[in-house]
Design an enzyme around this catalytic site. Structure first.
Site, PDB file in Angstrom:
ATOM      1  N   TRP A   1      22.591 147.456 118.945  1.00 29.78           N
ATOM      2  CA  TRP A   1      22.442 147.851 117.554  1.00 29.78           C
ATOM      3  C   TRP A   1      23.250 146.934 116.643  1.00 29.78           C
ATOM      4  O   TRP A   1      22.770 146.474 115.604  1.00 29.78           O
ATOM      5  CB  TRP A   1      22.840 149.299 117.408  1.00 29.78           C
ATOM      6  CG  TRP A   1      22.602 150.017 116.109  1.00 29.78           C
ATOM      7  CD1 TRP A   1      23.171 151.222 115.781  1.00 29.78           C
ATOM      8  CD2 TRP A   1      21.775 149.679 114.986  1.00 29.78           C
ATOM      9  NE1 TRP A   1      22.745 151.628 114.526  1.00 29.78           N
ATOM     10  CE2 TRP A   1      21.885 150.691 114.016  1.00 29.78           C
ATOM     11  CE3 TRP A   1      20.950 148.592 114.705  1.00 29.78           C
ATOM     12  CZ2 TRP A   1      21.227 150.661 112.788  1.00 29.78           C
ATOM     13  CZ3 TRP A   1      20.281 148.552 113.475  1.00 29.78           C
ATOM     14  CH2 TRP A   1      20.418 149.589 112.547  1.00 29.78           C
TER      15      TRP A   1
ATOM     16  N   LYS B   1      27.261 156.296 117.073  1.00 32.36           N
ATOM     17  CA  LYS B   1      26.691 157.650 117.127  1.00 32.36           C
ATOM     18  C   LYS B   1      27.466 158.509 118.115  1.00 32.36           C
ATOM     19  O   LYS B   1      28.076 158.004 119.049  1.00 32.36           O
ATOM     20  CB  LYS B   1      25.214 157.590 117.551  1.00 32.36           C
ATOM     21  CG  LYS B   1      24.317 156.841 116.582  1.00 32.36           C
ATOM     22  CD  LYS B   1      22.891 156.798 117.096  1.00 32.36           C
ATOM     23  CE  LYS B   1      21.971 156.132 116.082  1.00 32.36           C
ATOM     24  NZ  LYS B   1      22.275 154.696 115.905  1.00 32.36           N
TER      25      LYS B   1
ATOM     26  N   GLY C   1      19.579 156.241 110.813  1.00 28.38           N
ATOM     27  CA  GLY C   1      18.158 156.351 110.508  1.00 28.38           C
ATOM     28  C   GLY C   1      17.346 155.905 111.708  1.00 28.38           C
ATOM     29  O   GLY C   1      17.892 155.460 112.722  1.00 28.38           O
TER      30      GLY C   1
ATOM     31  N   SER D   1      15.966 153.605 113.796  1.00 29.74           N
ATOM     32  CA  SER D   1      16.231 152.158 113.775  1.00 29.74           C
ATOM     33  C   SER D   1      16.518 151.607 115.166  1.00 29.74           C
ATOM     34  O   SER D   1      17.673 151.377 115.506  1.00 29.74           O
ATOM     35  CB  SER D   1      17.424 151.875 112.861  1.00 29.74           C
ATOM     36  OG  SER D   1      18.514 152.740 113.178  1.00 29.74           O
TER      37      SER D   1
ATOM     38  N   LYS E   1      20.151 164.280 117.733  1.00 31.67           N
ATOM     39  CA  LYS E   1      18.761 163.914 118.037  1.00 31.67           C
ATOM     40  C   LYS E   1      18.648 163.300 119.423  1.00 31.67           C
ATOM     41  O   LYS E   1      17.610 163.416 120.086  1.00 31.67           O
ATOM     42  CB  LYS E   1      18.202 162.975 116.970  1.00 31.67           C
ATOM     43  CG  LYS E   1      19.063 161.757 116.656  1.00 31.67           C
ATOM     44  CD  LYS E   1      18.671 160.515 117.392  1.00 31.67           C
ATOM     45  CE  LYS E   1      19.517 159.330 116.967  1.00 31.67           C
ATOM     46  NZ  LYS E   1      19.164 158.078 117.643  1.00 31.67           N
TER      47      LYS E   1
ATOM     48  N   ASP F   1      14.582 160.007 112.318  1.00 28.58           N
ATOM     49  CA  ASP F   1      15.327 159.502 113.470  1.00 28.58           C
ATOM     50  C   ASP F   1      14.969 160.276 114.739  1.00 28.58           C
ATOM     51  O   ASP F   1      14.872 159.703 115.824  1.00 28.58           O
ATOM     52  CB  ASP F   1      16.832 159.603 113.186  1.00 28.58           C
ATOM     53  CG  ASP F   1      17.640 158.585 113.980  1.00 28.58           C
ATOM     54  OD1 ASP F   1      17.056 157.839 114.774  1.00 28.58           O
ATOM     55  OD2 ASP F   1      18.870 158.539 113.795  1.00 28.58           O
TER      56      ASP F   1
ATOM     57  N   ASN G   1      17.247 157.543 125.542  1.00 28.38           N
ATOM     58  CA  ASN G   1      17.386 158.971 125.824  1.00 28.38           C
ATOM     59  C   ASN G   1      16.071 159.565 126.315  1.00 28.38           C
ATOM     60  O   ASN G   1      16.049 160.369 127.249  1.00 28.38           O
ATOM     61  CB  ASN G   1      17.887 159.692 124.580  1.00 28.38           C
ATOM     62  CG  ASN G   1      19.285 159.246 124.216  1.00 28.38           C
ATOM     63  OD1 ASN G   1      20.256 159.598 124.868  1.00 28.38           O
ATOM     64  ND2 ASN G   1      19.394 158.418 123.182  1.00 28.38           N
TER      65      ASN G   1
ATOM     66  N   GLU H   1      22.928 158.155 125.298  1.00 26.52           N
ATOM     67  CA  GLU H   1      23.970 158.807 124.501  1.00 26.52           C
ATOM     68  C   GLU H   1      23.812 160.321 124.487  1.00 26.52           C
ATOM     69  O   GLU H   1      24.793 161.057 124.383  1.00 26.52           O
ATOM     70  CB  GLU H   1      23.944 158.287 123.064  1.00 26.52           C
ATOM     71  CG  GLU H   1      24.260 156.813 122.915  1.00 26.52           C
ATOM     72  CD  GLU H   1      22.995 155.971 122.807  1.00 26.52           C
ATOM     73  OE1 GLU H   1      21.958 156.376 123.367  1.00 26.52           O
ATOM     74  OE2 GLU H   1      23.049 154.905 122.170  1.00 26.52           O
TER      75      GLU H   1
END
Length: 349
Positions: A14, A111, A144, A146, A199, A258, A270, A304
């Site tokens: 990222w 995150k 967001g 991404s 999320k 997201d 995930n 994550e």
């Protein structure tokens, strides 16, 4: 567009993808990475072969394993280090002059949650405790739908820059207004952070259900949409319990946007982890959720949501929240129930 100097702390996918987007906007970007192989591949081959292979980077992007040099004399510093190492990483740069005096605007991409003796903490809270006092209520959270791969390619992506300091939110928003990025401001720093972390938990369940649908007589597209909607409701429940301030946060790109891309994209780690639970019996490698987190490197990629799940469960117990999907995943990862058991329980919930 005025060229800005930007340091990115963390050479993962990222951070690297965003570096490429910023370079596309003619900003001067330097990345800090812990691994020598990342430093060498970015500087010499203009590619992060370890974390973002196959995506050529602008030759103006440089990388160093000297974290203080990367933080020094930057107008903006973007934190992209893993949550577990967030505080210890920041403490290495707190006395860098432009950090000590607060002249550098600091934003975060990280995150998840950070464990503490008083329970899980959010990213900005952890950062502001580690940084000089001048950063209190002034850091910015960027999130967001991404995936790094598409950001690196320049595909149109929406982001939210959330901060209690409106000036800094706008500064980061303007910095990120480069080709391919659409950026919005928000004051709901808690809501945006909760969306970004929770999320991933729902996406693991979604991936598992998606894999199960290939052989199940009762699970299909309708079921996945049911889970998606229920998952969004759980994220909102958790968000308001933690102090989210705006309902529209959960209907925005940082909420439903997201969640959608994390559940459904081919790039989603995930989602992949959830699929691997069903298709490869991934959990057979671990005794329980604590063993999984301690040995997450054995998976071969970082889901994550498997880590965040533990902290969402801890918060839900402390605050007496009804989060059947999130807590169901906790029990699956802790070897207490199967996905099939969770489905049966949920239908009778």
């Amino acid at each position: 567009m005025e060229t800005k100097s930007v340091g990115i702390i963390g050479g993962g996918a990222w951070g690297t993808g965003l570096a490429q987007a910023l370079a596309r906007g003619k900003h001067k970007v330097q990345i800090w990475a812990l691994e020598d192989e990342v430093v060498n591949s970015i500087n010499n081959e203009h590619e992060n072969k370890k974390f973002l292979p196959g995506y050529k980077l602008d030759e103006s992007i440089t990388c160093s394993n000297d974290i203080r040099a990367v933080a020094a004399d930057k107008e903006f510093l973007i934190i992209a280090s893993p949550s577990l190492y967030l505080a210890s990483t920041l403490k290495k740069i707190t006395d860098v002059p432009n950090i000590a005096d607060g002249s550098t605007v600091i934003a975060a991409l990280t995150k998840g949650f950070v464990p503490s003796p008083n329970g899980p903490k959010l990213i900005l809270e952890t950062m502001e405790e580690a940084l000089p006092e001048v950063y209190k209520d002034c850091t910015v959270y960027v999130a967001g739908p991404s995936h790094a791969e598409e950001v690196a390619m320049g595909k149109i992506t929406g982001l939210v820059a959330a901060s209690l300091n409106p000036r800094n939110s706008i500064k980061v928003r303007e910095l990120l207004r480069v080709p391919g990025l659409m950026v919005y401001s928000s004051f709901d720093v808690v809501g945006v952070q909760i969306c970004a972390a929770a999320k991933n938990v729902i996406a693991v369940v979604y991936g598992a259900l998606d894999a199960l649908s290939e052989t199940s007589d009762i699970v299909g597209d309708n079921t996945e949409s049911l889970l998606f909607a229920a998952g969004l409701n759980e994220i909102q429940t958790l968000g308001f319990a933690m102090g989210a301030t705006h309902a529209e946060t959960f209907a925005s790109v940082s909420g439903v946007g997201d969640l959608d891309v994390t559940c459904k994209s081919k790039y989603g780690r995930n989602r992949r982890f959830g699929q691997d639970i069903i298709k490869t019996d991934m959990l057979s490698k671990f005794k329980d959720i604590d063993d999984l987190i301690a040995n997450v490197g054995k998976i071969g990629y970082l889901p994550e949501g498997a880590i965040a799940c533990k902290y969402v469960h801890e918060i839900s117990v402390k605050k007496d929240l009804k989060l059947p999907l999130s807590n169901g995943l906790y029990r699956i990862l802790n070897k207490e129930i199967s996905l099939e058991d969770l489905i049966k329980e949920y239908l009778n919930y």
